[in-house]
Design an enzyme around this catalytic site. Structure first.
Site, PDB file in Angstrom:
ATOM      1  N   GLU A  26       0.284  -0.705   0.089  1.00  0.00           N
ATOM      2  CA  GLU A  26       1.092  -0.015  -0.935  1.00  0.00           C
ATOM      3  C   GLU A  26       2.579   0.025  -0.581  1.00  0.00           C
ATOM      4  OE1 GLU A  26      -0.859   3.807  -1.243  1.00  0.00           O
ATOM      5  OE2 GLU A  26      -2.515   2.943  -2.373  1.00  0.00           O
ATOM      6  N   GLU A  60     -10.828  -2.690  -3.273  1.00  0.00           N
ATOM      7  CA  GLU A  60     -11.236  -1.277  -3.392  1.00  0.00           C
ATOM      8  C   GLU A  60     -11.768  -0.954  -4.784  1.00  0.00           C
ATOM      9  OE1 GLU A  60      -8.169   1.454  -2.119  1.00  0.00           O
ATOM     10  OE2 GLU A  60      -7.536   0.176  -0.453  1.00  0.00           O
TER      11      GLU A  60
HETATM   12  C1  GLA Z   1      -5.866   3.948  -1.735  1.00  0.00           C
HETATM   13  C2  GLA Z   1      -6.070   3.675  -0.257  1.00  0.00           C
HETATM   14  C3  GLA Z   1      -7.498   3.956   0.180  1.00  0.00           C
HETATM   15  C4  GLA Z   1      -8.038   5.237  -0.437  1.00  0.00           C
HETATM   16  C5  GLA Z   1      -7.886   5.198  -1.917  1.00  0.00           C
HETATM   17  C6  GLA Z   1      -8.451   6.443  -2.541  1.00  0.00           C
HETATM   18  O1  GLA Z   1      -6.305   2.950  -2.521  1.00  0.00           O
HETATM   19  O2  GLA Z   1      -5.766   2.361   0.105  1.00  0.00           O
HETATM   20  O3  GLA Z   1      -7.539   4.053   1.566  1.00  0.00           O
HETATM   21  O4  GLA Z   1      -7.376   6.331   0.104  1.00  0.00           O
HETATM   22  O5  GLA Z   1      -6.502   5.090  -2.222  1.00  0.00           O
HETATM   23  O6  GLA Z   1      -8.902   6.192  -3.807  1.00  0.00           O
END
Ligand code: GLA
Length: 465
Positions: free
Chosen positions: A161, A277
């Site tokens: 991020e 994710e």
């Molecule tokens: C981000 C982070 C993850 C997790 C998610 C929660 O995507 O990369 O480690 O904390 O948020 O949804």
């Protein structure tokens, strides 16, 4: 120059050391051969999920479901700074070791998450780390953590991020502590430190918010990737978080052309892409479980219809595998007091519509031609692959050499042990097909490792009968 024997010895040794260190009882599970991990692997891709060590330790049904379905694991929390770094001078690997050992013993890869992020920093961080020592803290952390799992990781989210256009910095970088201390340079520093600590891991920049028509964000990500490639920073893949919301289905479908283009632009830089994710916040859907499951599966299917059609996309990881454990119940609780249903399995580990959607896409997508984990692709070797991955007694190892070379080809299991030497001889320029007998291999994931003085490459070999 890298010695091939030292490479194999080193991965074997670190694997053995890891096993000895972990308190493991009855962890080797016999996975059902029809889980998503096998569907994905048959296409030289991987499917897996984020997990926590305590769920694996304590929930037998969940642990079996993970073994059945997952070919790769991400630590949901255990490899973040606040979990690994109790103090500024110490490391605690008990929980992360558990996940890495569980994965290895059950034939899974591990995706490390995450080496450099503005969140999940330890409580001592802000009073201790500053402009003068930030580079040292960052590189020490990466050297220690990546070094601990050297030779055992498929990939690492090196930075997480890092773009945030609304922060107003010159290159739209997030105004994180790392940026404030080191400027944009911290990204390059982190990748170089990770590559030095484990040259065989695939190094990933993980980001969110790339699916919709936010061109400021996407352009900033692309130009960052371009800058890194121009500087020959060792970056191998873009991770796309893909925390989706059923409420955004229409918006997603209205933007697929630009999302496709974005993926093409990333691939054109020579980068792989991993969905890292995925989950689907179902708050916009009705209480009825089946209706919700079908709506969630539509989000999976719509997403896959874009990403699975791009050959640079090599893996799909969901943020959890069972609805029993999803952080959406805290971060995005439904107002009808029902639990969220964002994942492929329900809370009783039964397959839902989303599972069948992923199954369909893995079955119907084209096989990825090569899976080279981590290593720099050598210009001397092309099309290195085991085809087909065997449901029977043998596979054919295919590769094309641009010039004559002395090669050692061997099969390495997920524990890092060399279990068979396929060849150790001179190969001439041209295409080669070697038959490898696999009848005596147990079901699972292996690599065919090719080594020479200036070549190191791996092809995934999945045995599934
Ligand atoms: C981000 C982070 C993850 C997790 C998610 C929660 O995507 O990369 O480690 O904390 O948020 O949804």
């Amino acid at each position: 120059m890298h010695s091939r024997r030292s490479f194999l010895r080193q991965i074997a040794t670190s694997a053995a050391a890891g096993i000895a260190a972990a308190p493991m009882v009855n962890q080797i599970l016999h996975a059902q051969a029809n889980g998503l991990r096998y569907r994905a692997a048959a296409k030289n891709m991987f499917y897996g999920a984020a997990t926590t060590e305590d769920r694996l330790r304590t929930d037998t049904a969940y642990r079996q479901a993970v073994a059945d379905e997952c070919g790769i694991l991400t630590a949901e929390y255990e490899m973040k700074w606040d979990r690994l770094r109790p103090t500024a001078s110490t490391y605690n690997y008990v929980d992360s070791d558990y996940i890495v050992n569980f994965a290895r013993q059950n034939g899974m890869l591990v995706h490390g998450h995450t080496l450099c992020w503005h969140q999940a920093l330890p409580s001592w961080f802000s009073a201790t780390v500053n402009r003068n020592n930030a580079e040292q803290f960052l590189t020490d952390h990466i050297k220690n953590v990546v070094g601990r799992y050297k030779g055992q990781m498929h990939s690492w989210d090196v930075v997480n991020e890092v773009i945030q256009p609304s922060d107003g910095t010159p290159n739209k970088l997030r105004n994180s502590p790392w940026y404030q201390y080191l400027g944009e340079n911290y990204i390059e520093i982190a990748f170089r430190a990770a590559a030095a600590a484990d040259p065989s891991a695939l190094l990933v920049y993980n980001e969110y918010g790339v699916e919709f028509d936010d061109s400021a964000r996407r352009d900033a990500i692309l130009s960052l990737l371009q800058r890194l490639k121009t500087k020959r920073v060792p970056i191998h893949a873009l991770g796309i978080q893909a925390h989706m919301r059923s409420a955004d289905n229409q918006k997603f479908n209205a933007n697929t052309n630009s999302f496709r283009q974005f993926l093409n632009d990333v691939a054109a830089l020579g980068l792989k892409i991993i969905v890292t994710e995925f989950d689907c916040d179902d708050r916009s859907l009705p209480s009825n479980a089946q209706q919700r499951d079908d709506g969630v599966a539509k989000t999976y299917g719509d997403y896959c219809s874009v990403v699975m059609n791009n050959a640079a996309v090599i893996g799909f990881i969901t943020w959890g595998v069972s609805d029993k454990y999803t952080n959406l119940n805290t971060s995005a609780a439904r107002t009808d007091n029902q639990a969220q249903r964002p994942l492929p399995l329900d809370s009783a580990m039964q397959r839902k519509s989303a599972w069948y959607s992923l199954e369909w896409w893995f079955t119907n997508t084209n096989a990825r031609p090569i899976t080279i984990t981590g290593v720099q692709e050598s210009p001397l070797v092309k099309a290195f692959e085991c085809m087909p991955n065997p449901a029977s007694s043998h596979t054919v190892l295919q590769f094309h050499l641009e010039s004559t070379a002395h090669l050692r080809l061997s099969i390495v299991d997920v524990l890092g042990h060399e279990i068979e030497i396929v060849a150790d001889e001179i190969f001439t320029e041209g295409t080669h097909n070697l038959t490898v007998q696999t009848a005596h291999f147990a079901n699972g994931i292996y690599w065919c490792v090719m080594l020479s003085a200036n070549i190191k490459a791996t092809a995934l070999l999945v045995v599934q009968r």
